[in-house]
Scaffold this motif. Structure first.
Motif, PDB file in Angstrom:
ATOM      1  N   PHE A   1      -9.323  -2.615  -1.332  1.00 20.36           N
ATOM      2  CA  PHE A   1      -9.924  -2.050  -0.118  1.00 20.36           C
ATOM      3  C   PHE A   1      -9.376  -0.683   0.271  1.00 20.36           C
ATOM      4  CE2 PHE A   1     -12.481  -5.558   1.285  1.00 20.36           C
ATOM      5  CZ  PHE A   1     -11.869  -6.681   0.771  1.00 20.36           C
ATOM      6  N   VAL A   2      -8.049  -0.587   0.304  1.00 21.86           N
ATOM      7  CA  VAL A   2      -7.434   0.601   0.900  1.00 21.86           C
ATOM      8  C   VAL A   2      -6.971   1.537  -0.201  1.00 21.86           C
ATOM      9  CG1 VAL A   2      -5.631   1.392   2.445  1.00 21.86           C
ATOM     10  CG2 VAL A   2      -6.708  -0.796   2.857  1.00 21.86           C
ATOM     11  N   PRO A   3      -7.548   2.727  -0.301  1.00 25.10           N
ATOM     12  CA  PRO A   3      -7.232   3.621  -1.441  1.00 25.10           C
ATOM     13  C   PRO A   3      -5.766   3.982  -1.571  1.00 25.10           C
ATOM     14  CG  PRO A   3      -9.153   4.408  -0.260  1.00 25.10           C
ATOM     15  CD  PRO A   3      -8.587   3.299   0.558  1.00 25.10           C
ATOM     16  N   SER A   4      -5.013   3.945  -0.483  1.00 22.49           N
ATOM     17  CA  SER A   4      -3.633   4.365  -0.612  1.00 22.49           C
ATOM     18  C   SER A   4      -2.838   3.427  -1.502  1.00 22.49           C
ATOM     19  CB  SER A   4      -2.962   4.418   0.758  1.00 22.49           C
ATOM     20  OG  SER A   4      -2.884   3.110   1.294  1.00 22.49           O
ATOM     21  N   SER A   5      -3.289   2.198  -1.666  1.00 23.75           N
ATOM     22  CA  SER A   5      -2.516   1.286  -2.515  1.00 23.75           C
ATOM     23  C   SER A   5      -3.106   1.155  -3.907  1.00 23.75           C
ATOM     24  CB  SER A   5      -2.379  -0.082  -1.859  1.00 23.75           C
ATOM     25  OG  SER A   5      -3.542  -0.434  -1.179  1.00 23.75           O
ATOM     26  N   TRP A   6      -3.976   2.035  -4.308  1.00 22.78           N
ATOM     27  CA  TRP A   6      -4.514   1.985  -5.668  1.00 22.78           C
ATOM     28  C   TRP A   6      -3.463   2.432  -6.658  1.00 22.78           C
ATOM     29  CZ3 TRP A   6      -9.916   4.691  -4.863  1.00 22.78           C
ATOM     30  CH2 TRP A   6     -10.730   3.822  -4.126  1.00 22.78           C
ATOM     31  N   LYS A   7      -3.217   1.584  -7.647  1.00 25.08           N
ATOM     32  CA  LYS A   7      -2.211   1.926  -8.648  1.00 25.08           C
ATOM     33  C   LYS A   7      -2.720   1.461 -10.009  1.00 25.08           C
ATOM     34  CE  LYS A   7       1.771   2.560  -5.963  1.00 25.08           C
ATOM     35  NZ  LYS A   7       1.942   1.780  -4.753  1.00 25.08           N
TER      36      LYS A   7
ATOM     37  N   GLN B   1       1.918   7.236  -3.374  1.00 26.52           N
ATOM     38  CA  GLN B   1       0.480   7.191  -3.133  1.00 26.52           C
ATOM     39  C   GLN B   1      -0.151   8.276  -3.970  1.00 26.52           C
ATOM     40  OE1 GLN B   1      -0.674   7.944   0.916  1.00 26.52           O
ATOM     41  NE2 GLN B   1      -2.846   7.772   0.487  1.00 26.52           N
TER      42      GLN B   1
ATOM     43  N   HIS C   1      -3.713   8.208  -4.474  1.00 24.78           N
ATOM     44  CA  HIS C   1      -5.123   8.346  -4.098  1.00 24.78           C
ATOM     45  C   HIS C   1      -5.190   8.671  -2.619  1.00 24.78           C
ATOM     46  CE1 HIS C   1      -6.865   6.805  -7.844  1.00 24.78           C
ATOM     47  NE2 HIS C   1      -5.718   6.167  -7.929  1.00 24.78           N
TER      48      HIS C   1
ATOM     49  N   ARG D   1     -16.232   3.669   4.314  1.00 22.30           N
ATOM     50  CA  ARG D   1     -14.949   2.991   4.473  1.00 22.30           C
ATOM     51  C   ARG D   1     -14.336   3.452   5.771  1.00 22.30           C
ATOM     52  NH1 ARG D   1     -12.298   1.173  -0.603  1.00 22.30           N
ATOM     53  NH2 ARG D   1     -13.592   1.933  -2.304  1.00 22.30           N
TER      54      ARG D   1
ATOM     55  N   ILE E   1     -11.727   3.025   7.292  1.00 26.65           N
ATOM     56  CA  ILE E   1     -10.326   2.654   7.374  1.00 26.65           C
ATOM     57  C   ILE E   1      -9.610   3.579   8.336  1.00 26.65           C
ATOM     58  CG2 ILE E   1      -8.193   2.623   6.023  1.00 26.65           C
ATOM     59  CD1 ILE E   1      -9.932   1.710   3.658  1.00 26.65           C
TER      60      ILE E   1
ATOM     61  N   TYR F   1      -4.100  10.788   4.043  1.00 23.45           N
ATOM     62  CA  TYR F   1      -5.423  11.010   3.470  1.00 23.45           C
ATOM     63  C   TYR F   1      -5.807  12.474   3.598  1.00 23.45           C
ATOM     64  CZ  TYR F   1      -5.758   5.964   3.473  1.00 23.45           C
ATOM     65  OH  TYR F   1      -5.521   4.634   3.243  1.00 23.45           O
TER      66      TYR F   1
END
Lengths: 471, 1002
Positions: A415-421, B711, B713, B721, B723, B812
């Motif tokens: 869901f949350v792009p910051s945790s994409w790894k 981070q 991304h 989204r 968020i 972001y």
């Protein structure tokens, strides 16, 4: 008028090495010259005479060394911790769960063949059900190791079991992992009982043919004193059918429960109602592929072509193709629903699956699972055992890759792009996987060497049916 | 166990003695052995009459043993192996006010960036475990910086200097004192010629007084100051504008428009904590207040201040100067010599905005801009009528203000000429931090009598004859001034762990006293001479208790602007930049290198780039494309013949032709954590170009160095989204509900659960995070690390994605690659009412309590990690390996005793500081009342300098958090998943100038 399958009129066809039916399908269920004695001798001879010792020993050495590597990997894992694998946050499940689902899936073919095909009176299962049921047992054993090994604290795994503890704390029954405990343990126990019950008369046959004292004693104990009396046979048949009936729903339920590990979660790529039927179909798909991969070399080596006939191979290939299409339907539905739902997370998941960092894995999967198996439409391929072997291998690997894509790719972009790894497997991941394959092969080789790998009893039944003109 | 003759009474001591007496292989096997003895049964009967009666009733052995276990544990018979003899010593007389288990708070002060900030240090059982801002102190107002939070780890650093060293051999303070005395007696003969002192910025009145006395005694002695992150340009700018050194103070709370010319006033400025609070207060849009300030920033590399900007220009350092000249010209000073800046319309709109807000604006320049820019700021503030309102001037805060670069240059040339006989260095690590052309490492060994007072065995300590370990500020008595002039006091919380000394203690040796005075006596006697309070003892105790002298901030001073001097300087000095510009900046975590061995700071993701464990050559994507460079490529940088190698990092928002290097890395002698990490940018930094230079040459070397960011991304990928929700102030004014309407959220009744089943009638804990005021400064991250004993995992584990922060700051980017808009979002555990993690845990290790907290039970967790997979926010952290440090002895007193240290294989996450909630609950229950609103502050809430995080009880009427939940800007992250998080956000509002088109922002 119903045709008892196998009793169709035969046409000799000079272009084919086997007799064919009216429609051109392979016809022989069992070789034409077989008799009761020949069947018993041929099958029971393998555990007694140990043919091809060098080949068996070489294979066993390889499988054994892989198994030893597995032991080392597991030892290091318990010593150091789950961090020796490549998992991280967000991708907290990697090879271990992929392996688990893959092995359990493989096991389903055996139960499908033994139980469901039994209840459906499919006689062609007869000569393969023993081996495939053993394959199921060993696959479930391999599978069952992974949920334990992947725990952060494996020494308290028993907290997942429902036992009355001093704190009056039971497992959390809403969790799919607890359902897994029940499903897998039930599956293992029922498969074990079913298989053991079936093999008992054959162990008695081997005992009767054994020449050395130790062989007589060991086989005698293991068949629990089977005398072959009418009473024994009557009990045996009812018990066998009962267990078959018990095992039948397991084919559908066990992998559905395993699919709940994913479907109950809300992760895009996991949270999909198609998972239970899709996984069950996939399980049978991968299981049949593994069965083919095992049977074809064994059949060639031990010269069992008269018992495991081309017709059997053909039918197995057909089942593979059918379940393969169910799996393809699952893929199409997932993609369609991602688009149709207009949910940004689902859409992204589908896009990333095909075009993201693991996109090359996905397209490999499409090739292995969807494109190559289409060769099975051709009867020539289906009846040519080497070609069939490679198509089955493609499906076998492809189904592992499919679980990898489901587990890892869905987790890596949630869901949350910051945790994409990214997830990168380590050498321990690979060693553990190869080691589990080694353990499986080692157990299978031991089985082939010491236990009659085709059901003598049921093969003789086929001969009886033929003599009665029903085959 | 040896059989013993039956005795009439059962003596625990006797049992212990018997066990003590066991030798060799004799272990007693089980409780049964003990339990079987008739003596034990009798003892049990005596000690626990109720329990024993249960036993007498013939209950099974199992329940008996359960009972026995507790008592036996108390008797110390807990293991089957022989325990070593350890004597615990209870207090015979408990010290006053020390209740074991209750923390004590002490007000002290910490120096960072050359100036003091007031802190409150928490002490448990006689040792400090946590440092937070002192709410009463004007410099911190209760907020913390990352350095403040991490300073506790520095205290317990196992690589601290532990002994006095003389030429590398262990020595004693007495030996040092006698050698120092000998040196001083030699200098007495020639009035101190050849005697030099090198200090950092002097802000301690006691130290200043000592130095005055020293210079009186040794008129020929010389005093030098140097701080690697120097404020020389600020001082010189003031001198240019006013003819003398003055300090510029700001009141951000009253401003409507702020222009920052490369000034990171929200983060690196010495008074940043206060400025952040004031800025946030002017920015927050509460229901009553509908106005916001507007921030314009022109800077070369994205900083925290830049990320808060409404309008940002990414300009090189020299271009910022050109911009400031252009702006001044619009207001009537000087002429622009034809070179127009790229951003004409931007400047025009800015100028109009400043004009409209006369007296309510601030123009501030960064420490790294040349003096002329500072002078222009003074001129502009004067012209705009800000002086006396939002800007005011005071006497310089530092004592003995000087041009530090010139001071150091003088020292170096004296050392070069062999004119320095004795050099006493009081902190600062000049060998590492001094400009490269001074070649400090080569000239220092020429001084035969060099004495270094430092905390680490660093580069300077290696080259000095004497190394005296310096006491950490938590071990010192002292005084220091904050940037606003407030005099703060330092009091120690613990005896110096390694016999460290403070600067006053060393200088006091120059005036021998009997007995030798320690830092307490020195500071105290100085203040006695100051005659500040009518009753010294009372005043002293009050000030030490408060950590400051109340109302000691410097008074406003009226200054006369020397416009002619400024005009002259404008004409005489030309701005030009050729080729690629390089700028040097203090590192957002490591500062100038002094924190290199601090694992928390090394692992703390830098505010915008999210890099850990490394510094990088930061370039813009455009420059990278031109030079064909990718992230991780190692390049060799050459500037005026000096070279250094470092890895490339692409940073959106970096000025196009400017490369930024962060100082503080590449240290060779920094302890186990800091050694060899990163590359040393000081090697390129020369005294004529301390902050920026041009004509940098970049050559690709073909190798790669892995750079690890937490981070990678930063793009939210699609507008659907929701968020991170944001809008402009005008959007909000037009439709206050625009945030809630941006996406459909499930209604309250839309659930399969019975809404009446869990009503949360007692306390209902919740948190609200204001995205409008979050700076992304990481103070909450480090405060949480300190409070909850969170382990440091190291670079390769962070590379694998296993960092252990319980709260993280997501950053972001939005807009163009060259100059995006930045947004910060702190993400702790959401404590969802419909927690997805609770559903899938097979062993009930994660569950919900009746007050709304999502609990993690460490000792039940088997580590399946399904909870992490099902958490859409990914706030859960897993101990993949044995991360917790149980072994290093010096860390043991550092851990917070209220929080478990987690084992390998166990999941952990933010707990809303349940230990603090429990503590408040215990106090409230003892006093038979409800927990009041301000009794509980979570660690992150307490640390946040802008009060962006608010925690509290929704059921307390009119609590801040309850009011914020009704704010129209309030929303739940991923609320459409129906997780019902208790942690919600207030959407970010920007206040763009309608005259500036969005295209012209870049």
């Amino acid at each position: 008028m119903d045709t008892i399958q196998g009793s169709e009129p035969r046409m000799p066809d000079p272009s084919k090495p086997y007799p064919v039916t009216v429609l051109g399908y392979p016809a022989e269920m069992i070789g034409p010259k077989e008799t009761y004695a020949r069947v018993s001798d041929q099958i029971a001879g393998i555990p007694l005479k140990h043919p091809h010792p060098k080949f068996w020993l070489t294979c066993f050495a390889i499988a054994g060394s892989l198994f030893l590597m597995f032991c080392v990997a597991v030892g290091y894992l318990l010593f150091k911790g789950v961090g020796i694998w490549g998992i991280n946050i967000p991708i907290a499940w990697g090879f271990a769960i992929t392996n688990f689902v893959w092995w359990i899936g493989i096991g389903h073919a055996g139960t499908f063949i033994s139980a469901i095909l039994l209840l459906l009176h499919q006689k062609w299962r007869t000569t393969i059900n023993r081996l495939t049921e053993a394959m199921t047992l060993f696959a479930v054993m391999c599978a069952g190791m992974f949920p334990l090994l992947h725990l952060g604290r494996p020494w308290v795994f028993f907290w997942l079991l429902p036992y009355p503890d001093t704190m009056k704390l039971w497992p959390q029954f809403r969790s799919p992992l607890v359902w897994d405990v029940f499903a897998v343990s039930t599956y293992f126990l029922v498969s074990l009982m079913f298989w053991y019950l079936g093999v008992m008369p054959d162990l008695a046959t081997v005992r009767d043919k054994a020449k050395t004292k130790w062989k007589k004693i060991i086989y005698g104990i293991s068949c629990m004193g089977w005398r072959g009396s009418a009473r024994h046979w009557q009990h045996h048949q009812s018990a066998y059918l009962l267990l078959g009936g018990l095992a039948t729903p397991l084919v559908l339920s066990v992998h559905s429960v395993v699919s709940f590990d994913f479907a109950v979660a809300q992760l895009p790529g996991w949270h999909s109602t198609i998972f239970p039927p899709y996984f069950v179909a996939g399980a049978i798909y991968s299981g049949f592929a593994m069965v083919l991969n095992l049977l074809i070399p064994i059949r060639r080596l031990y010269r069992l072509q008269n018992l495991i006939t081309t017709r059997t191979l053909n039918n197995m290939a057909c089942v593979t193709l059918v379940t393969g299409w169910m799996v393809i339907y699952g893929y199409i539905m997932e993609a369609f629903m991602a688009w149709y739902s207009n949910d940004p997370f689902e859409k992204h998941m589908m896009w990333d699956r095909a075009f993201g960092s693991y996109g090359w894995v996905f397209w490999g999967l499409m090739l292995l699972n969807c494109v190559i198996p289409q060769l099975l439409w051709s009867r020539r391929i289906r009846t040519h055992d080497l070609a069939l072997f490679f198509v089955a291998l493609s499906v076998n690997v492809g189904m592992w890759v499919e679980r990898f894509v489901i587990v890892v790719q869905s987790l890596h972009h949630d869901f949350v792009p910051s945790s994409w790894k990214m997830y990168y497997p380590t050498k321990w991941d690979v060693i553990t996987l190869l080691g589990s394959i080694g353990m499986f092969l080692m157990l299978l080789l031991l089985f082939i060497r010491y236990v009659p790998m085709i059901s003598i009893t049921e093969s003789r039944e086929l001969i009886a049916l033929r003599r009665e003109g029903q085959l | 166990m040896k059989p013993t003759p039956p005795s009439r009474t059962f003596d625990l001591a006797d049992v212990r003695a018997r066990l003590d007496g066991l030798r060799g292989q004799q272990y007693w096997q089980s409780l049964d052995e003990i339990a079987e003895t008739p003596e034990f049964k009798e003892m049990l009967h005596r000690e626990f009459p109720n329990g024993a009666s249960e036993w007498d009733d013939g209950v099974s052995r199992r329940s008996f043993l359960k009972m026995a276990a507790a008592s036996l544990a108390l008797a110390g018979l807990t293991a089957c192996t022989k325990q070593p003899v350890q004597h615990i010593l209870p207090y015979v007389k408990e010290p006053e006010e020390l209740v074991l288990g209750e923390p004590q708070l002490f007000a002290t002060a910490m120096c960072r960036g050359g100036y003091a900030t007031g802190v409150l240090a928490k002490s448990r059982e006689g040792h400090p475990i946590k440092v937070d801002g002192n709410p009463e102190h004007p410099a911190s107002l209760g907020g913390s910086s990352v350095w403040m939070q991490a300073s506790i780890l520095d205290l317990y650093d196992p690589d601290r200097a532990k002994t006095l060293l003389r030429d590398g051999e262990i020595s004693t303070w007495a030996d040092f004192a006698s050698d120092f005395n000998r040196i001083l007696r030699e200098h007495e003969a020639n009035q101190g010629a050849g005697l030099h002192f090198l200090t950092e910025t002097i802000i301690s009145p006691t130290l200043a007084a000592q130095l005055d006395a020293i210079l009186k005694k040794f008129p020929q002695a010389k005093l030098h100051s140097f701080d690697s992150i120097s404020r020389d340009h600020v001082r010189e700018g003031a001198r240019l504008a006013f003819g003398q050194f003055v300090e510029t103070q700001h009141r951000f709370e009253k401003t409507s428009v702020i222009l920052s010319l490369d000034s990171d006033f929200l983060y690196t400025h010495p008074l940043a904590l206060r400025y952040a609070r004031e800025f946030a207060n002017a920015r927050r849009v509460s229901s009553g207040k509908g106005e916001m300030n507007r921030l314009y920033v022109a800077e070369s590399t994205p900083t925290i201040t830049g990320t808060m900007a409404d309008h940002r220009l990414a300009l090189g350092s020299a271009e910022v100067e050109m911009l400031s000249r252009s702006l001044a010209q619009r207001f009537g000073l000087g002429t622009m010599d034809g070179t127009s800046t790229k951003s004409e319309s931007w400047l025009n709109a800015l100028a109009r905005d400043l004009e409209k807000n006369r007296g309510k604006s601030i123009v501030i320049a960064g420490e790294w801009q040349p003096p002329i820019v500072h002078a222009l700021c003074h001129w502009l503030n004067d012209k705009l009528g800000n002086v006396g309102n939002t800007v005011f001037y005071t006497e310089p805060v530092e004592l003995r203000p000087t041009n530090q670069l010139a001071s150091l240059r003088e020292l170096v040339s004296d050392m070069q000429a062999d004119a320095v006989k004795t050099l006493l260095i009081l902190g600062g690590n000049p060998v590492y931090a001094a400009p490269a052309d001074f070649d400090f490492a080569t000239v220092l060994p020429k001084v035969k009598q060099s004495i270094y007072l430092g905390t680490e065995l660093d580069e300077t300590a290696a080259l000095c004859a004497w190394h005296v370990p310096q006491a950490h500020y938590l071990e010192s008595w002292g005084d220091a001034k904050s940037f606003d002039g407030t005099i703060s006091f330092q009091q120690p919380l613990i005896e110096p762990l390694y016999g460290g000394k403070t600067p006053p203690e060393i200088l006091d040796l120059i005036f021998p006293q009997q007995p030798v005075r320690d830092d307490y006596e020195i500071v105290r006697s100085y203040w006695e001479t100051q005659k500040r309070w009518p009753d010294f003892e009372k005043g002293w105790r009050r000030s030490v208790h408060d950590g400051l002298i109340a109302d000691s901030a410097l008074a406003e001073k009226k200054m006369e602007l020397k416009s002619d001097a400024i005009g002259e300087a404008l004409r005489s000095h030309q701005v030009s930049v050729t080729g690629i510009e390089v700028t040097f900046r203090p590192d957002p975590s490591i500062w100038d290198g002094r924190f290199a061995n601090n694992g928390w700071l090394q692992e703390c993701a830098k505010p915008v780039s999210k890099l850990t464990w490394d510094n990088a050559v930061i370039i813009s994507p455009a420059l990278a494309q031109q030079q064909n460079l990718a992230a991780g490529d190692i390049v060799e940088l050459e500037l005026n013949g000096r070279k250094v190698r470092g890895p490339i990092w692409l940073q959106p928002g970096q000025a196009e032709k400017t490369v930024t290097l962060h100082l503080g890395y590449g240290r060779e002698r920094a302890g186990r954590v800091g050694r060899g990490v990163g590359f040393n940018a000081n090697q390129l930094r020369t005294s004529d170009a301390l902050w920026s230079a041009s004509d940098l040459k970049i050559s690709k070397l073909g190798e790669k160095h892995p750079l690890v960011a937490t981070q990678t991304h930063h793009n939210l990928q699609s507008p659907e989204r929701q968020i991170y929700r944001e809008g402009t102030l005008n959007d909000f004014k037009a439709n206050p509900q625009f945030v809630k309407q941006s996406i459909e959220s499930p209604k309250n009744a839309e659930t399969l659960y019975d809404t009446n089943e869990y009503r949360y009638d007692g306390y209902k804990w919740a948190m609200s995070i204001d995205l409008n005021t979050c700076l992304g400064c990481n103070a909450c991250l480090l405060a949480c690390n300190a409070e909850n004993n969170i382990p440091v995992v190291g670079k390769d584990q962070v590379a694998r994605g296993r960092e252990m922060y319980w709260i993280r700051i997501d950053t972001y980017y939005k807009g163009s690659l060259d100059n995006p808009e930045f947004s910060h979002m702190p993400v702790p555990c959401m404590h969802c009412e419909h927690a997805p993690c609770e559903l899938v845990c097979p062993v009930e290790a994660t569950m919900h309590d009746h007050e709304g907290l999502n609990l993690q039970v460490y000792n039940r967790c088997v580590g399946t990690r399904f909870c992490s997979n099902n958490c859409p926010y990914k706030v859960r952290r897993f101990n993949f390996l044995w991360y917790a440090d149980y072994k290093t002895p010096s860390f043991k007193p550092m851990y917070n005793p209220d929080v478990t240290v987690r084992w390998r294989g166990v999941m952990e996450k933010c707990t809303y500081c349940i230990q603090r909630i429990s503590r408040a609950r215990i106090t409230a229950e003892k006093e038979n009342r409800r927990i009041s609103e301000h009794e509980i502050q979570t660690a992150c809430q307490q640390a946040c300098p802008t009060n962006a995080i608010v925690f509290g009880d929704l059921n307390t009427p009119n609590s801040t958090v309850a009011k914020l939940k009704t704010h129209p800007l309030d929303y739940s992250m991923l609320g459409e998943l129906n997780t019902r998080p208790r942690t919600t956000y207030l959407a970010k509002l920007r206040n763009p100038n309608p005259e500036i088109q969005s295209e012209a922002k870049g």
